[in-house]
Design a protein around this motif. Sequence first.
Motif, PDB file in Angstrom:
ATOM      1  N   PRO A  20      -3.565  36.810  -0.650  1.00  0.00           N
ATOM      2  CA  PRO A  20      -4.706  36.243  -1.394  1.00  0.00           C
ATOM      3  C   PRO A  20      -5.043  37.047  -2.649  1.00  0.00           C
ATOM      4  O   PRO A  20      -5.388  36.473  -3.687  1.00  0.00           O
ATOM      5  CB  PRO A  20      -5.864  36.293  -0.400  1.00  0.00           C
ATOM      6  N   VAL A  21      -4.931  38.354  -2.579  1.00  0.00           N
ATOM      7  CA  VAL A  21      -5.219  39.203  -3.743  1.00  0.00           C
ATOM      8  C   VAL A  21      -4.182  38.956  -4.831  1.00  0.00           C
ATOM      9  O   VAL A  21      -4.523  38.801  -6.011  1.00  0.00           O
ATOM     10  CB  VAL A  21      -5.249  40.694  -3.343  1.00  0.00           C
ATOM     11  N   ALA A  22      -2.897  38.914  -4.451  1.00  0.00           N
ATOM     12  CA  ALA A  22      -1.827  38.669  -5.421  1.00  0.00           C
ATOM     13  C   ALA A  22      -2.015  37.314  -6.092  1.00  0.00           C
ATOM     14  O   ALA A  22      -1.853  37.191  -7.318  1.00  0.00           O
ATOM     15  CB  ALA A  22      -0.469  38.753  -4.738  1.00  0.00           C
ATOM     16  N   GLU A  23      -2.361  36.294  -5.327  1.00  0.00           N
ATOM     17  CA  GLU A  23      -2.575  34.958  -5.895  1.00  0.00           C
ATOM     18  C   GLU A  23      -3.728  34.946  -6.892  1.00  0.00           C
ATOM     19  O   GLU A  23      -3.646  34.328  -7.946  1.00  0.00           O
ATOM     20  CB  GLU A  23      -2.803  33.945  -4.778  1.00  0.00           C
ATOM     21  N   ALA A  27      -3.421  34.219 -10.875  1.00  0.00           N
ATOM     22  CA  ALA A  27      -4.225  33.144 -11.466  1.00  0.00           C
ATOM     23  C   ALA A  27      -5.000  33.640 -12.681  1.00  0.00           C
ATOM     24  O   ALA A  27      -5.330  32.854 -13.575  1.00  0.00           O
ATOM     25  CB  ALA A  27      -5.186  32.566 -10.423  1.00  0.00           C
ATOM     26  N   ARG A  28      -5.264  34.932 -12.719  1.00  0.00           N
ATOM     27  CA  ARG A  28      -5.988  35.534 -13.852  1.00  0.00           C
ATOM     28  C   ARG A  28      -5.036  36.075 -14.918  1.00  0.00           C
ATOM     29  O   ARG A  28      -5.459  36.772 -15.830  1.00  0.00           O
ATOM     30  CB  ARG A  28      -6.914  36.628 -13.352  1.00  0.00           C
ATOM     31  N   GLY A  29      -3.743  35.789 -14.753  1.00  0.00           N
ATOM     32  CA  GLY A  29      -2.767  36.160 -15.772  1.00  0.00           C
ATOM     33  C   GLY A  29      -2.100  37.509 -15.603  1.00  0.00           C
ATOM     34  O   GLY A  29      -1.403  37.963 -16.507  1.00  0.00           O
ATOM     35  N   HIS A  30      -2.295  38.145 -14.477  1.00  0.00           N
ATOM     36  CA  HIS A  30      -1.680  39.453 -14.235  1.00  0.00           C
ATOM     37  C   HIS A  30      -0.365  39.309 -13.469  1.00  0.00           C
ATOM     38  O   HIS A  30      -0.156  38.327 -12.762  1.00  0.00           O
ATOM     39  CB  HIS A  30      -2.616  40.349 -13.412  1.00  0.00           C
ATOM     40  N   THR A  31       0.464  40.318 -13.591  1.00  0.00           N
ATOM     41  CA  THR A  31       1.650  40.413 -12.754  1.00  0.00           C
ATOM     42  C   THR A  31       1.229  41.076 -11.450  1.00  0.00           C
ATOM     43  O   THR A  31       0.579  42.123 -11.468  1.00  0.00           O
ATOM     44  CB  THR A  31       2.741  41.274 -13.435  1.00  0.00           C
ATOM     45  N   ALA A  32       1.571  40.464 -10.339  1.00  0.00           N
ATOM     46  CA  ALA A  32       1.228  41.026  -9.025  1.00  0.00           C
ATOM     47  C   ALA A  32       2.429  40.840  -8.099  1.00  0.00           C
ATOM     48  O   ALA A  32       2.888  39.720  -7.901  1.00  0.00           O
ATOM     49  CB  ALA A  32      -0.003  40.349  -8.446  1.00  0.00           C
TER      50      ALA A  32
END
Length: 98
Positions: A20-23, A27-32
């Motif tokens: 959930p954190v990665a998603e 969604a906010r434009g970061h690489t995770a």
Amino acid sequence: MDVGFLLVHSPSVGPSTWTPVAETLRARGHTAVVPRLTGVTAGPPPYWPRVVSEVTASAPRGPLAVVAHSNAGLCHRHVTRFSPSTAGRPSINRSADG
């Protein structure tokens, strides 16, 4: 400067703890990235070299925040010290042991 997130789960709980954190970060434009560490305990100890190997293979390029969950915090120091892909790069240590 955009920071990539390397979300390291405890080998005993699996990568779904970070999903959930990665998603949300993506969604906010970061690489995770969430490396899959479920097989690192398959062989004899020590386990940390296999953790370093898996995390290294998954690390995104650029500035990096390595965030460890639960028992993965015990390996955070090894990941940031011995991993060629994270050594010498900007890193944020907010793990349980850090």
